[in-house]
Design an enzyme around this catalytic site. Sequence first.
Site, PDB file in Angstrom:
ATOM      1  CD1 TRP A  14      -2.570   1.709   0.465  1.00  0.00           C
ATOM      2  CD2 TRP A  14      -2.045   1.836   2.636  1.00  0.00           C
ATOM      3  NE1 TRP A  14      -3.293   2.735   1.004  1.00  0.00           N
ATOM      4  CE2 TRP A  14      -2.997   2.849   2.332  1.00  0.00           C
ATOM      5  CE3 TRP A  14      -1.576   1.729   3.948  1.00  0.00           C
ATOM      6  CZ2 TRP A  14      -3.465   3.741   3.292  1.00  0.00           C
ATOM      7  CZ3 TRP A  14      -2.051   2.608   4.902  1.00  0.00           C
ATOM      8  CH2 TRP A  14      -2.983   3.606   4.580  1.00  0.00           C
ATOM      9  CG  ASP A  63      -1.957  -2.981   7.588  1.00  0.00           C
ATOM     10  OD1 ASP A  63      -2.973  -2.833   8.290  1.00  0.00           O
ATOM     11  OD2 ASP A  63      -1.644  -2.182   6.683  1.00  0.00           O
ATOM     12  CB  ALA A  74      -6.631  -2.699   6.755  1.00  0.00           C
ATOM     13  CE  LYS A  76     -10.205   0.673   3.744  1.00  0.00           C
ATOM     14  NZ  LYS A  76      -8.971   1.332   4.143  1.00  0.00           N
TER      15      LYS A  76
HETATM   16  C1  LMR Z   1      -6.939   2.812   0.016  1.00  0.00           C
HETATM   17  O1  LMR Z   1      -5.958   2.070  -0.068  1.00  0.00           O
HETATM   18  O2  LMR Z   1      -7.466   3.356  -0.970  1.00  0.00           O
HETATM   19  C2  LMR Z   1      -7.552   3.090   1.368  1.00  0.00           C
HETATM   20  O3  LMR Z   1      -6.863   2.382   2.334  1.00  0.00           O
HETATM   21  C3  LMR Z   1      -7.714   4.527   1.659  1.00  0.00           C
HETATM   22  C4  LMR Z   1      -6.418   5.251   1.879  1.00  0.00           C
HETATM   23  O4  LMR Z   1      -6.331   5.978   2.868  1.00  0.00           O
HETATM   24  O5  LMR Z   1      -5.482   5.150   1.082  1.00  0.00           O
END
Ligand code: LMR
Length: 401
Positions: free
Chosen positions: A130, A211, A213, A246
């Site tokens: 991410w 993590d 989420a 989420k």
């Molecule tokens: C995403 O990956 O789009 C979400 O987790 C929102 C974010 O804050 O990036």
Amino acid sequence: MLERLERLPTDPILGLMALFRADVDPRKVDLGVGVYRDDEGETPVLPAVRRAEQNVLGRQTTKSYVSAVGNAPFNQAMARLVLGEAHPALTADRVRSIQAPGGCGALRLGAELFRTAQPDTVVHVSTPTWANHVPLLSGCGLKLEKYPYYDSSTGGVKFSEMLGTLDRLPARSVVLLHASCHNPTGADLSDAQWRELLEVCRRRALVPFLDLAYQGLGRGVGEDAFGVRLFAAELPEVAIAVSCSKNFGLYRERTGCLHVISQTPAQGDAILSHLVRIARSIYSMPPDHGAAIVLEILGSPTLQEQWSEEVGAMRKRITGLRHELVKSLAKHCPQRDFGFIGTQRGMFSFFGIDTAQVHALRDQHHIYMMDDSRMNIAGLRADNLEYFAQAVAQVLRVTPA
Ligand code: LMR
């Protein structure tokens, strides 16, 4: 002094969110930011959350501070949700938890804790990970390195390369792992792979930083925590950053927590004292509203049952969309195999088209996904899935990679 600052590029995810909002075309499709959407394209307040919120507000008599660790009963309820009731780390009193402003806050608290314990800690992250993991973890001065993860030829995980890399790391390296619903690829480890990874972590004395989420949005609430529960039971030190954004739909309430498992209750107390000091030095105390709602849900069998059904409905919708999408793409783009989308989990998939094709989808068809072709599957609807597949077919014809 501040004149020296030059304008920075916009965050890619938040920037795409703004572009989508500014698009006035009624056909627009938002596959960008990772928020769950229903078949009307809305991100509604979950009915269980709405009920819990009314109970909380009806009872609330003060807005005074809660405590340095936030809402302690929330932290405990979250530890049970994540680890499962009567998990051996819980019964041995090896878990210490602190509430955090969202999963991001928990990730940052964990990173600061590692830096405090060992300033030259290296955190190893998956390729890719991410985008926001990078500033969250390196922002406090930790070094980041990458391990192989996504295999674009199969849509799965390059597991032996991943293990090979991790098996060469020095002791006390931190390994950031996505517990389930890998963001951005949707490619998860199987239970058997978690077990193999456990052996590498044990042998090399690595410290997993998990993590979590999307608990409940992949295979199920318990199933999505398989790796977390295994590692917490078997390894001496594990950190778990948890987000309620989420699965409880509490995005803007910034609700999450950090659990740290250590070897003894006394070590746990020492760790918690550092976490409290770190939190105090950054934001003092976390916001309470979301945590109070989650506690209300997890503290009531009726509300918890209702919430489980609502998470289950979100999960089923995402899984259903994945299968419908594979079928629709097979019809419109028979020259490409998109079958991997059906085998992945959670909201995201790497669609596997290039940036020029992503931009063509955006400019010509008002379809928004990240430049690296990460798409939020939950942004699709029964009434735009066909439109999406036709647009992809057109773009693949006009701009073949
Ligand atoms: C995403 O990956 O789009 C979400 O987790 C929102 C974010 O804050 O990036």
